[in-house]
Design a protein around this motif. Sequence first.
Motif, PDB file in Angstrom:
ATOM      1  N   LEU A  29      10.811   4.732   0.983  1.00 38.82           N
ATOM      2  CA  LEU A  29       9.670   3.903   1.365  1.00 38.82           C
ATOM      3  C   LEU A  29       8.770   3.598   0.174  1.00 38.82           C
ATOM      4  O   LEU A  29       7.930   2.700   0.246  1.00 38.82           O
ATOM      5  CB  LEU A  29       8.858   4.603   2.459  1.00 38.82           C
ATOM      6  N   ALA A  30       8.937   4.346  -0.917  1.00 35.43           N
ATOM      7  CA  ALA A  30       8.141   4.087  -2.120  1.00 35.43           C
ATOM      8  C   ALA A  30       8.730   2.965  -2.966  1.00 35.43           C
ATOM      9  O   ALA A  30       8.150   2.588  -3.984  1.00 35.43           O
ATOM     10  CB  ALA A  30       8.035   5.356  -2.962  1.00 35.43           C
ATOM     11  N   LEU A  31       9.877   2.421  -2.552  1.00 37.77           N
ATOM     12  CA  LEU A  31      10.525   1.346  -3.303  1.00 37.77           C
ATOM     13  C   LEU A  31      10.089  -0.011  -2.764  1.00 37.77           C
ATOM     14  O   LEU A  31       9.871  -0.175  -1.567  1.00 37.77           O
ATOM     15  CB  LEU A  31      12.049   1.476  -3.191  1.00 37.77           C
ATOM     16  N   GLY A  32      10.005  -0.979  -3.651  1.00 45.98           N
ATOM     17  CA  GLY A  32       9.733  -2.347  -3.240  1.00 45.98           C
ATOM     18  C   GLY A  32       8.287  -2.606  -2.870  1.00 45.98           C
ATOM     19  O   GLY A  32       7.410  -1.747  -3.030  1.00 45.98           O
ATOM     20  N   PRO A  33       8.007  -3.814  -2.344  1.00 50.10           N
ATOM     21  CA  PRO A  33       6.642  -4.164  -1.940  1.00 50.10           C
ATOM     22  C   PRO A  33       6.098  -3.206  -0.887  1.00 50.10           C
ATOM     23  O   PRO A  33       6.805  -2.831   0.056  1.00 50.10           O
ATOM     24  CB  PRO A  33       6.816  -5.584  -1.357  1.00 50.10           C
ATOM     25  N   GLY A  34       4.870  -2.795  -1.057  1.00 45.49           N
ATOM     26  CA  GLY A  34       4.270  -1.845  -0.133  1.00 45.49           C
ATOM     27  C   GLY A  34       4.632  -0.404  -0.416  1.00 45.49           C
ATOM     28  O   GLY A  34       4.217   0.497   0.314  1.00 45.49           O
ATOM     29  N   GLY A  35       5.412  -0.165  -1.472  1.00 39.01           N
ATOM     30  CA  GLY A  35       5.816   1.193  -1.788  1.00 39.01           C
ATOM     31  C   GLY A  35       4.674   2.110  -2.174  1.00 39.01           C
ATOM     32  O   GLY A  35       4.791   3.333  -2.061  1.00 39.01           O
ATOM     33  N   TRP A  36       3.563   1.510  -2.596  1.00 36.27           N
ATOM     34  CA  TRP A  36       2.413   2.330  -3.003  1.00 36.27           C
ATOM     35  C   TRP A  36       1.888   3.175  -1.835  1.00 36.27           C
ATOM     36  O   TRP A  36       1.290   4.240  -2.055  1.00 36.27           O
ATOM     37  CB  TRP A  36       1.291   1.433  -3.536  1.00 36.27           C
ATOM     38  N   VAL A  37       2.113   2.711  -0.598  1.00 36.58           N
ATOM     39  CA  VAL A  37       1.618   3.469   0.563  1.00 36.58           C
ATOM     40  C   VAL A  37       2.279   4.844   0.623  1.00 36.58           C
ATOM     41  O   VAL A  37       1.616   5.870   0.812  1.00 36.58           O
ATOM     42  CB  VAL A  37       1.866   2.687   1.869  1.00 36.58           C
ATOM     43  N   GLN A  38       3.605   4.878   0.445  1.00 34.65           N
ATOM     44  CA  GLN A  38       4.301   6.163   0.475  1.00 34.65           C
ATOM     45  C   GLN A  38       3.960   7.015  -0.742  1.00 34.65           C
ATOM     46  O   GLN A  38       3.883   8.242  -0.643  1.00 34.65           O
ATOM     47  CB  GLN A  38       5.812   5.954   0.569  1.00 34.65           C
ATOM     48  N   THR A  39       3.740   6.368  -1.880  1.00 31.71           N
ATOM     49  CA  THR A  39       3.320   7.120  -3.072  1.00 31.71           C
ATOM     50  C   THR A  39       2.000   7.837  -2.809  1.00 31.71           C
ATOM     51  O   THR A  39       1.848   9.031  -3.108  1.00 31.71           O
ATOM     52  CB  THR A  39       3.177   6.176  -4.272  1.00 31.71           C
ATOM     53  N   VAL A  40       1.047   7.125  -2.231  1.00 35.10           N
ATOM     54  CA  VAL A  40      -0.240   7.744  -1.885  1.00 35.10           C
ATOM     55  C   VAL A  40      -0.041   8.828  -0.838  1.00 35.10           C
ATOM     56  O   VAL A  40      -0.688   9.885  -0.879  1.00 35.10           O
ATOM     57  CB  VAL A  40      -1.229   6.670  -1.388  1.00 35.10           C
ATOM     58  N   ASN A  41       0.875   8.583   0.096  1.00 37.44           N
ATOM     59  CA  ASN A  41       1.159   9.574   1.133  1.00 37.44           C
ATOM     60  C   ASN A  41       1.635  10.892   0.523  1.00 37.44           C
ATOM     61  O   ASN A  41       1.214  11.979   0.930  1.00 37.44           O
ATOM     62  CB  ASN A  41       2.219   9.012   2.082  1.00 37.44           C
ATOM     63  N   PHE A  42       2.545  10.800  -0.454  1.00 38.03           N
ATOM     64  CA  PHE A  42       3.013  12.005  -1.150  1.00 38.03           C
ATOM     65  C   PHE A  42       1.849  12.733  -1.828  1.00 38.03           C
ATOM     66  O   PHE A  42       1.728  13.959  -1.734  1.00 38.03           O
ATOM     67  CB  PHE A  42       4.051  11.637  -2.210  1.00 38.03           C
ATOM     68  N   VAL A  43       1.021  11.988  -2.529  1.00 41.19           N
ATOM     69  CA  VAL A  43      -0.055  12.597  -3.310  1.00 41.19           C
ATOM     70  C   VAL A  43      -1.088  13.263  -2.405  1.00 41.19           C
ATOM     71  O   VAL A  43      -1.518  14.396  -2.642  1.00 41.19           O
ATOM     72  CB  VAL A  43      -0.719  11.545  -4.223  1.00 41.19           C
ATOM     73  N   VAL A  44      -1.487  12.569  -1.343  1.00 44.68           N
ATOM     74  CA  VAL A  44      -2.481  13.136  -0.424  1.00 44.68           C
ATOM     75  C   VAL A  44      -1.945  14.402   0.233  1.00 44.68           C
ATOM     76  O   VAL A  44      -2.632  15.420   0.317  1.00 44.68           O
ATOM     77  CB  VAL A  44      -2.887  12.094   0.639  1.00 44.68           C
ATOM     78  N   ALA A  45      -0.688  14.356   0.698  1.00 43.44           N
ATOM     79  CA  ALA A  45      -0.091  15.538   1.331  1.00 43.44           C
ATOM     80  C   ALA A  45       0.002  16.695   0.341  1.00 43.44           C
ATOM     81  O   ALA A  45      -0.256  17.858   0.697  1.00 43.44           O
ATOM     82  CB  ALA A  45       1.289  15.198   1.885  1.00 43.44           C
TER      83      ALA A  45
END
Length: 234
Positions: free
Chosen positions: A58-74
Motif C-alpha cells: 500500500l506504500a507503493l504508487g499514488p497515495g502510498g504516503w498514507v501507509q508510510t505514515v501508518n507505519f511510522v505512527v504505529a
Amino acid sequence: MTGTQTLVAAATPGRPPRRPNRLLRAGLLAGPLFTVTFLVEPVLHAGYDPLRHPVSSLALGPGGWVQTVNFVVAGLLCLVFAVGLRRALRPGPGAVAAPLLLAVWAVGLLGAGAFTTDPVSGYPAGTPPVPDPPTWPGRLHDLAFSLPGFVAFAGAMLVLAYAYARRRSPLRAAYSALSAVAFVTLFVLATAGFGQSPHLVDIAGLLQRLTIGVGWLWLTLVAAGAMRRPAASP
C-alpha cells in the motif's frame, strides 16, 4: 529529679502512591489505528487486491504516503507502549525482555515506513510476481526491519506467556502462548504465499492480515490488562 523518658518512634514512610500509567494508552491506540487504516486504504489503489497483496504494498504508487505514515505512527505508539509496559511489569518476570522485544517490533514498523518494499505478486500493475533483482530499500524493508520485527513480536508473546504463568495469571498465559502459535503459523504461510507458492499466493494478503490481526489484538488486550494495575511513583 527523676525524669521519664518518652521514646517517640519515627514514623515509617508509607508506600509510594500509585499513579496512572498513561503511556499504556498508546498500546490501546496502535493496533486499531493501524488496522482501520490498511482496511480502508485499498480504495486509493487501483488493482490492489487485499486477499493477494501485502499491507506493505500500500506504500507503493499514488497515495502510498498514507501507509508510510501508518507505519511510522504505529511504530512510535509501540515505542511509547513498550516504555509504559516496562513500568507496569516491574518488578517481576518479563519486565525487561517483553518491553525490549516490543521495542524491536516498533523499530521494525518505523523501518518499514522509512524503506519502501518492492512490488510483489503483480502489484503495481505490470510488475513481476517477485522483484528481480530486489532493490536495496526492498531488502532493508524485508530483511532488516519486517522480519526481525515479526520475530520479536512473536517472542514478546512467548515471554509474556511465561511471565503471566509466573505471575499466576493462567488465562493470560494461555492466550499469549496460543497467540504466538497462531501468529507464527500464519506468518510462515503468508511468507510462502508472497514467495509465489501456488496454493497460497492468491490468499497471501489475507493470511498476512490475519497474522497482523492476531498480533494487534494481543497487544491491545495486554495494554488493557496492564492499565488495571497503575505504576508506582518512582
